[in-house]
Design a protein around this motif. Structure first.
Motif, PDB file in Angstrom:
ATOM      1  N   ASN A  57      13.937  14.069  -4.577  1.00 22.88           N
ATOM      2  CA  ASN A  57      14.400  15.448  -4.475  1.00 22.88           C
ATOM      3  C   ASN A  57      14.535  16.056  -5.868  1.00 22.88           C
ATOM      4  OD1 ASN A  57      14.647  15.101  -1.654  1.00 22.88           O
ATOM      5  ND2 ASN A  57      16.764  14.402  -1.866  1.00 22.88           N
ATOM      6  N   SER A  58      14.630  17.383  -5.901  1.00 23.09           N
ATOM      7  CA  SER A  58      14.799  18.103  -7.176  1.00 23.09           C
ATOM      8  C   SER A  58      13.785  17.626  -8.212  1.00 23.09           C
ATOM      9  CB  SER A  58      16.227  17.914  -7.697  1.00 23.09           C
ATOM     10  OG  SER A  58      17.170  18.364  -6.757  1.00 23.09           O
ATOM     11  N   LEU A  59      12.547  17.573  -7.810  1.00 29.91           N
ATOM     12  CA  LEU A  59      11.511  17.040  -8.687  1.00 29.91           C
ATOM     13  C   LEU A  59      11.301  17.919  -9.913  1.00 29.91           C
ATOM     14  CD1 LEU A  59       9.101  15.769  -5.947  1.00 29.91           C
ATOM     15  CD2 LEU A  59       9.969  14.385  -7.828  1.00 29.91           C
ATOM     16  N   LYS A  60      11.012  17.248 -11.026  1.00 23.41           N
ATOM     17  CA  LYS A  60      10.798  17.906 -12.309  1.00 23.41           C
ATOM     18  C   LYS A  60       9.373  17.603 -12.803  1.00 23.41           C
ATOM     19  CE  LYS A  60      15.609  16.953 -13.567  1.00 23.41           C
ATOM     20  NZ  LYS A  60      16.501  16.322 -14.571  1.00 23.41           N
ATOM     21  N   PRO A  61       8.838  18.436 -13.666  1.00 23.55           N
ATOM     22  CA  PRO A  61       7.497  18.153 -14.214  1.00 23.55           C
ATOM     23  C   PRO A  61       7.418  16.770 -14.861  1.00 23.55           C
ATOM     24  CG  PRO A  61       8.111  20.406 -14.698  1.00 23.55           C
ATOM     25  CD  PRO A  61       9.325  19.765 -14.079  1.00 23.55           C
ATOM     26  N   GLU A  62       8.505  16.309 -15.457  1.00 25.99           N
ATOM     27  CA  GLU A  62       8.483  14.993 -16.093  1.00 25.99           C
ATOM     28  C   GLU A  62       8.468  13.840 -15.098  1.00 25.99           C
ATOM     29  OE1 GLU A  62      10.615  17.524 -16.709  1.00 25.99           O
ATOM     30  OE2 GLU A  62      12.655  16.783 -17.100  1.00 25.99           O
ATOM     31  N   ASP A  63       8.573  14.134 -13.810  1.00 24.59           N
ATOM     32  CA  ASP A  63       8.406  13.094 -12.783  1.00 24.59           C
ATOM     33  C   ASP A  63       6.938  12.862 -12.451  1.00 24.59           C
ATOM     34  OD1 ASP A  63      11.267  14.504 -11.156  1.00 24.59           O
ATOM     35  OD2 ASP A  63      11.210  12.653 -12.349  1.00 24.59           O
ATOM     36  N   VAL A  90       4.043  17.221 -10.354  1.00 25.88           N
ATOM     37  CA  VAL A  90       5.048  18.273 -10.210  1.00 25.88           C
ATOM     38  C   VAL A  90       4.654  19.405 -11.148  1.00 25.88           C
ATOM     39  CG1 VAL A  90       7.485  18.855 -10.251  1.00 25.88           C
ATOM     40  CG2 VAL A  90       6.765  16.505  -9.716  1.00 25.88           C
ATOM     41  N   SER A  91       4.233  20.500 -10.557  1.00 25.30           N
ATOM     42  CA  SER A  91       3.728  21.616 -11.356  1.00 25.30           C
ATOM     43  C   SER A  91       3.753  22.900 -10.544  1.00 25.30           C
ATOM     44  CB  SER A  91       2.294  21.324 -11.803  1.00 25.30           C
ATOM     45  OG  SER A  91       1.745  22.437 -12.486  1.00 25.30           O
ATOM     46  N   SER A  92       3.981  24.000 -11.257  1.00 26.49           N
ATOM     47  CA  SER A  92       3.946  25.298 -10.592  1.00 26.49           C
ATOM     48  C   SER A  92       2.551  25.912 -10.704  1.00 26.49           C
ATOM     49  CB  SER A  92       4.993  26.230 -11.190  1.00 26.49           C
ATOM     50  OG  SER A  92       4.830  26.325 -12.586  1.00 26.49           O
ATOM     51  N   VAL A 121       0.842  -1.196   0.000  1.00 30.56           N
ATOM     52  CA  VAL A 121       0.000   0.000   0.000  1.00 30.56           C
ATOM     53  C   VAL A 121       0.875   1.244   0.000  1.00 30.56           C
ATOM     54  CG1 VAL A 121      -1.809   1.270   1.188  1.00 30.56           C
ATOM     55  CG2 VAL A 121      -1.802  -1.234   1.259  1.00 30.56           C
ATOM     56  N   GLU A 122       0.775   2.012  -1.089  1.00 27.98           N
ATOM     57  CA  GLU A 122       1.580   3.218  -1.226  1.00 27.98           C
ATOM     58  C   GLU A 122       0.890   4.417  -0.597  1.00 27.98           C
ATOM     59  OE1 GLU A 122       1.784   0.924  -5.232  1.00 27.98           O
ATOM     60  OE2 GLU A 122       0.251   1.534  -3.783  1.00 27.98           O
ATOM     61  N   SER A 123       1.694   5.390  -0.198  1.00 27.47           N
ATOM     62  CA  SER A 123       1.183   6.659   0.302  1.00 27.47           C
ATOM     63  C   SER A 123       2.245   7.733   0.113  1.00 27.47           C
ATOM     64  CB  SER A 123       0.794   6.555   1.782  1.00 27.47           C
ATOM     65  OG  SER A 123       1.927   6.230   2.568  1.00 27.47           O
ATOM     66  N   GLY A 124       1.825   8.986   0.261  1.00 25.03           N
ATOM     67  CA  GLY A 124       2.781  10.082   0.218  1.00 25.03           C
ATOM     68  C   GLY A 124       2.754  10.930  -1.036  1.00 25.03           C
ATOM     69  N   GLY A 125       1.992  10.522  -2.032  1.00 22.87           N
ATOM     70  CA  GLY A 125       1.919  11.322  -3.244  1.00 22.87           C
ATOM     71  C   GLY A 125       1.234  12.661  -2.988  1.00 22.87           C
ATOM     72  N   ASP A 126       1.593  13.656  -3.802  1.00 28.15           N
ATOM     73  CA  ASP A 126       1.044  14.995  -3.579  1.00 28.15           C
ATOM     74  C   ASP A 126       1.350  15.862  -4.791  1.00 28.15           C
ATOM     75  OD1 ASP A 126       1.060  17.031  -0.524  1.00 28.15           O
ATOM     76  OD2 ASP A 126      -0.202  17.122  -2.327  1.00 28.15           O
ATOM     77  N   LEU A 127       0.841  17.090  -4.756  1.00 26.77           N
ATOM     78  CA  LEU A 127       1.200  18.116  -5.726  1.00 26.77           C
ATOM     79  C   LEU A 127       2.370  18.899  -5.154  1.00 26.77           C
ATOM     80  CD1 LEU A 127       0.694  19.988  -8.183  1.00 26.77           C
ATOM     81  CD2 LEU A 127      -0.969  21.217  -6.763  1.00 26.77           C
ATOM     82  N   VAL A 128       3.438  19.020  -5.932  1.00 25.87           N
ATOM     83  CA  VAL A 128       4.634  19.717  -5.452  1.00 25.87           C
ATOM     84  C   VAL A 128       5.188  20.581  -6.581  1.00 25.87           C
ATOM     85  CG1 VAL A 128       6.141  17.780  -6.088  1.00 25.87           C
ATOM     86  CG2 VAL A 128       6.855  19.372  -4.296  1.00 25.87           C
ATOM     87  N   GLN A 129       5.835  21.676  -6.212  1.00 22.95           N
ATOM     88  CA  GLN A 129       6.422  22.559  -7.215  1.00 22.95           C
ATOM     89  C   GLN A 129       7.731  21.979  -7.745  1.00 22.95           C
ATOM     90  OE1 GLN A 129       6.818  26.496  -5.538  1.00 22.95           O
ATOM     91  NE2 GLN A 129       4.654  26.956  -5.888  1.00 22.95           N
ATOM     92  N   PRO A 130       8.098  22.360  -8.950  1.00 25.20           N
ATOM     93  CA  PRO A 130       9.407  21.924  -9.483  1.00 25.20           C
ATOM     94  C   PRO A 130      10.519  22.312  -8.520  1.00 25.20           C
ATOM     95  CG  PRO A 130       8.092  22.879 -11.224  1.00 25.20           C
ATOM     96  CD  PRO A 130       7.331  23.120  -9.956  1.00 25.20           C
ATOM     97  N   GLY A 131      11.451  21.373  -8.330  1.00 23.59           N
ATOM     98  CA  GLY A 131      12.539  21.587  -7.392  1.00 23.59           C
ATOM     99  C   GLY A 131      12.235  21.115  -5.984  1.00 23.59           C
TER     100      GLY A 131
END
Length: 115
Positions: free
Chosen positions: A83-89, A113-115, A5-15
């Motif tokens: 870390n250092s997340l990119k939109p392509e992640d 990953v989006s601004s 069971v996975e958890s922890g996903g979210d919306l985060v800004q690039p970087g």
């Protein structure tokens, strides 16, 4: 029965950073390799990272140096520090384990990953 069971996903800004968790049950967690896969819209599911029962790790070229896979055998939990997340992640991230000839998947957790 086997469950991951996975958890922890979210919306985060690039970087930005996120840590995904995968709680496992129904098998002897410490004795099996564990993996993280991801699937972006319109793309095939791809291997992101893998960790052996002994702690050896493998990373896809696209995440090498930015992601870290780890495991806590006492808690039967798999982690993916991103870390250092990119939109392509951006993708649904899946935890998986192969027992004998059967591969078990979780339901996935969405990382955007989006601004």
């Amino acid at each position: 029965q086997v469950q991951v069971v996975e958890s922890g996903g979210d919306l985060v800004q690039p970087g930005g950073s996120l840590r995904l968790s995968c709680a496992a049950s129904g098998f002897t967690f410490s004795t099996y390799a564990m993996s993280w896969y991801r699937q972006a819209p319109g793309k095939e599911r791809e291997l992101v990272a893998q960790i052996s029962s002994g702690g050896s790790t493998y990373y896809a070229d696209s995440v090498e140096g930015r992601f870290t896979i780890s495991r806590d055998n006492a808690k039967s939990t798999l982690y993916l520090q991103m870390n250092s997340l990119k939109p392509e992640d951006t993708a649904v991230y899946y935890c998986t384990v192969k027992l004998r000839t059967t591969r078990y998947w979780g339901q996935g957790t969405q990382v955007t990953v989006s601004s």
